[in-house]
Design a protein around this motif. Structure first.
Motif, PDB file in Angstrom:
ATOM      1  N   HIS A 216      45.084  38.716  27.405  1.00  0.00           N
ATOM      2  CA  HIS A 216      44.442  39.253  28.598  1.00  0.00           C
ATOM      3  C   HIS A 216      43.925  38.122  29.493  1.00  0.00           C
ATOM      4  O   HIS A 216      44.128  38.127  30.711  1.00  0.00           O
ATOM      5  CB  HIS A 216      43.289  40.175  28.187  1.00  0.00           C
ATOM      6  N   SER A 217      43.259  37.140  28.890  1.00  0.00           N
ATOM      7  CA  SER A 217      42.764  36.007  29.668  1.00  0.00           C
ATOM      8  C   SER A 217      43.907  35.193  30.267  1.00  0.00           C
ATOM      9  O   SER A 217      43.818  34.696  31.390  1.00  0.00           O
ATOM     10  CB  SER A 217      41.889  35.108  28.793  1.00  0.00           C
TER      11      SER A 217
ATOM     12  N   ILE B  88      44.999  36.986  33.394  1.00  0.00           N
ATOM     13  CA  ILE B  88      44.059  36.807  34.506  1.00  0.00           C
ATOM     14  C   ILE B  88      44.208  35.405  35.100  1.00  0.00           C
ATOM     15  O   ILE B  88      44.241  35.231  36.323  1.00  0.00           O
ATOM     16  CB  ILE B  88      42.608  37.050  34.041  1.00  0.00           C
TER      17      ILE B  88
ATOM     18  N   SER C 187      45.290  34.846  38.929  1.00  0.00           N
ATOM     19  CA  SER C 187      44.218  34.491  39.866  1.00  0.00           C
ATOM     20  C   SER C 187      43.942  32.995  39.924  1.00  0.00           C
ATOM     21  O   SER C 187      43.270  32.527  40.851  1.00  0.00           O
ATOM     22  CB  SER C 187      42.920  35.208  39.472  1.00  0.00           C
TER      23      SER C 187
ATOM     24  N   HIS D 231      35.346  36.370  31.930  1.00  0.00           N
ATOM     25  CA  HIS D 231      36.444  35.900  32.773  1.00  0.00           C
ATOM     26  C   HIS D 231      36.263  36.502  34.153  1.00  0.00           C
ATOM     27  O   HIS D 231      36.363  37.715  34.333  1.00  0.00           O
ATOM     28  CB  HIS D 231      37.794  36.306  32.193  1.00  0.00           C
TER      29      HIS D 231
ATOM     30  N   VAL E  45      37.384  37.534  37.714  1.00  0.00           N
ATOM     31  CA  VAL E  45      38.677  37.961  38.260  1.00  0.00           C
ATOM     32  C   VAL E  45      38.507  38.162  39.766  1.00  0.00           C
ATOM     33  O   VAL E  45      37.710  39.002  40.181  1.00  0.00           O
ATOM     34  CB  VAL E  45      39.159  39.277  37.619  1.00  0.00           C
TER      35      VAL E  45
ATOM     36  N   SER F 139      40.599  38.845  43.456  1.00  0.00           N
ATOM     37  CA  SER F 139      41.891  39.235  44.022  1.00  0.00           C
ATOM     38  C   SER F 139      41.737  39.510  45.505  1.00  0.00           C
ATOM     39  O   SER F 139      40.637  39.754  46.009  1.00  0.00           O
ATOM     40  CB  SER F 139      42.439  40.480  43.313  1.00  0.00           C
TER      41      SER F 139
ATOM     42  N   SER G 110      45.353  40.294  40.743  1.00  0.00           N
ATOM     43  CA  SER G 110      44.776  40.015  39.432  1.00  0.00           C
ATOM     44  C   SER G 110      43.900  41.140  38.902  1.00  0.00           C
ATOM     45  O   SER G 110      43.940  41.442  37.699  1.00  0.00           O
ATOM     46  CB  SER G 110      43.981  38.701  39.476  1.00  0.00           C
TER      47      SER G 110
ATOM     48  N   SER H 176      44.882  43.172  35.615  1.00  0.00           N
ATOM     49  CA  SER H 176      44.004  43.149  34.436  1.00  0.00           C
ATOM     50  C   SER H 176      43.573  44.550  34.041  1.00  0.00           C
ATOM     51  O   SER H 176      43.450  44.856  32.846  1.00  0.00           O
ATOM     52  CB  SER H 176      42.782  42.261  34.700  1.00  0.00           C
TER      53      SER H 176
END
Length: 483
Positions: free
Chosen positions: A104-105, A108, A112, A307, A309, A311, A319, A323
């Motif tokens: 997942h990270s 991202i 991004s 994290h 994020v 966008s 992003s 996500s």
């Protein structure tokens, strides 16, 4: 001259047809060149061809655009270097994160450009009153700089209180930068806020407007807004979430009607990326590149993995959209989604439906009536299919529900500024924080359950309702990409 006028009088219909045709071809090429989704591309081309005057106006003000921005390469290099030190220490404390968290990270960061980080403290704030108190406390203790970015900053009692505090700190030598959106903060930019802003600037504060609302060919009025809410104090304390600076979201000012909303207060290394996002927006809006050396100061890593994020239409990464999609796709037990505007994109709509079909407990909380009738009607057009798939949808019966939170299983959650709609995912500048914390997950899940106490399960099937309910919903749904 007379011959030319006579020619125009005789052939004006043919000339208008050629102008119509050539303009349509030119705009169609521009739309196709942007490589948007086929459905959206065809819709815009049809609108331009079938109703050229209306289609041209719509495309001009709400059509898709790309924003080009300057890159803060040197600042970004410093931030990435400091972030790598944070990550090494974070991995030393937690050497084997779950595969889903790593993936997942990675998603991202790839979409991004922002790497994962950590915080020494993360506190969720409920309501505008608690958020304003916390921001004021941080502002009053600021020693170096204060950075703020808001979609809505009203010149009402809430706005006056915060702007007075900012003015006082600027007068005492603290570097204060305030960035507001040209549409969302139009009242502050008008006569009501003129004296307040004048006092702020005279005290040494810096002020900028993101995309001033002008009726020209460069600035669409509706899209490309900064919907972000960011406060960074001395580079070590940060705030973000759904709460704007307005009496409408402050229970102390409007106890009976204030919005129900959620915000985050963060301390530590993760704040660096709120800072960096603000700096990008500040440089773009103000044209000023000079920052103090300590704006990206190093911090010791903390126990909360986060994290940031970010966008917007300056990137194709989408992003936040990506996500959210990934978080829904990896859910095994539960998905608790709170959003004031539920007009899902096609991918998020099917992701929620598929999650419910595979047995995940999917619950969605929306306001019974949002501050936009059209959005409320459009949202209800999606309820029938989702309910048939097993999704539970609740309508909040209290004041306007404005929180934007996502809880997945027991270890992941997200709080931010993005609504669950096309505008937030694809058209405006948004920010969110992904939280990899069982503790914060539990707190946000408890908030969701508490809000259900003031909500009502949607039991009707929109497909079986009367035509005068279904027809407006069907037409509103056609406008989903614009809502």
């Amino acid at each position: 001259m007379q011959a030319a006028l006579n020619f125009l009088m005789l052939h004006w219909k043919s000339l208008l047809g050629w102008v119509w045709l050539l303009t349509g071809i030119y705009l169609a090429i521009r739309i196709v060149w942007q490589q948007r989704s086929p459905a959206a591309t065809l819709a815009w081309i049809l609108a331009l061809c079938l109703i050229p005057p209306v289609g041209l106006v719509l495309y001009h003000f709400v059509g898709p655009r790309r924003v080009e921005r300057q890159s803060l390469r040197r600042m970004r290099s410093r931030a990435l270097l400091a972030s790598e030190t944070d990550l090494q220490a974070l991995r030393a404390n937690n050497p084997h994160p779950p595969v889903w968290a790593t993936q997942h990270s990675r998603l991202i960061e790839a979409s991004s450009g922002i790497p994962p980080s950590s915080c020494s403290k993360v506190e969720r704030l409920l309501g505008g009153a608690a958020t304003l108190r916390s921001i004021l406390q941080a502002v009053q203790c600021a020693c170096q700089h204060i950075h703020l970015e808001y979609y809505i900053f009203e010149p009402d009692q809430t706005g006056k209180r915060l702007l007075s505090a900012l003015t006082e700190r600027a007068r005492n030598g603290v570097k204060v930068r305030l960035l507001v959106d040209g549409v969302g903060s139009s009242a502050l930019l008008g006569w009501r806020g003129r004296a307040m802003l004048q006092a702020f600037v005279q005290a040494g504060g810096e002020f900028a407007v993101f995309h001033p609302a002008r009726l020209d060919r460069w600035r669409p009025l509706v899209n490309l807004r900064t919907h972000r809410k960011i406060v960074v104090v001395d580079g070590s304390i940060g705030f973000t979430g759904g709460i704007n600076i307005t009496d409408e979201e402050n229970e102390e000012q409007l106890p009976k009607t204030a919005y129900r909303d959620t915000h985050l207060r963060m301390e530590g290394a993760g704040v660096r990326w709120l800072q960096y996002v603000f700096m990008q927006d500040w440089v773009y809006a103000s044209g000023k590149h000079r920052f103090e050396p300590e704006v990206l100061a190093p911090h010791a890593p903390g126990p909360f993995a986060v994290h940031v994020v970010a966008s917007g239409p300056d990137s194709d990464g989408q992003s936040i959209h990506q996500s959210v999609l990934h978080a829904i796709s990896i859910a095994e037990q539960r998905i608790l989604l709170t959003t004031p505007y539920f007009v899902p994109t096609e991918p998020t709509f099917f992701a929620l439906m598929n999650a419910a079909l595979r047995g995940v407990n999917v619950q969605i909380l929306v306001p019974r009536r949002s501050d936009s009738w059209l959005v409320t009607v459009a949202a209800r057009s999606y309820f029938g299919v989702l309910r048939e798939a097993g999704v539970k949808i609740f309508e909040y019966q209290g004041n306007m529900l404005h929180a934007k939170t996502l809880v997945v299983d027991d270890n992941y959650s997200m709080v931010g500024t993005a609504n669950f709609d096309n505008r937030s995912f694809l058209l405006n500048f948004e920010i969110a924080v992904a939280l990899f914390s069982p503790e914060l997950n539990r707190q946000l899940a408890d908030d969701f359950v508490h809000d259900l106490g003031r909500a009502r399960l949607v039991a009707f099937n929109p497909r079986s309702t009367q035509w005068y309910h279904r027809l407006p919903a069907s037409f509103a749904r056609l406008l989903s990409p614009l809502l």
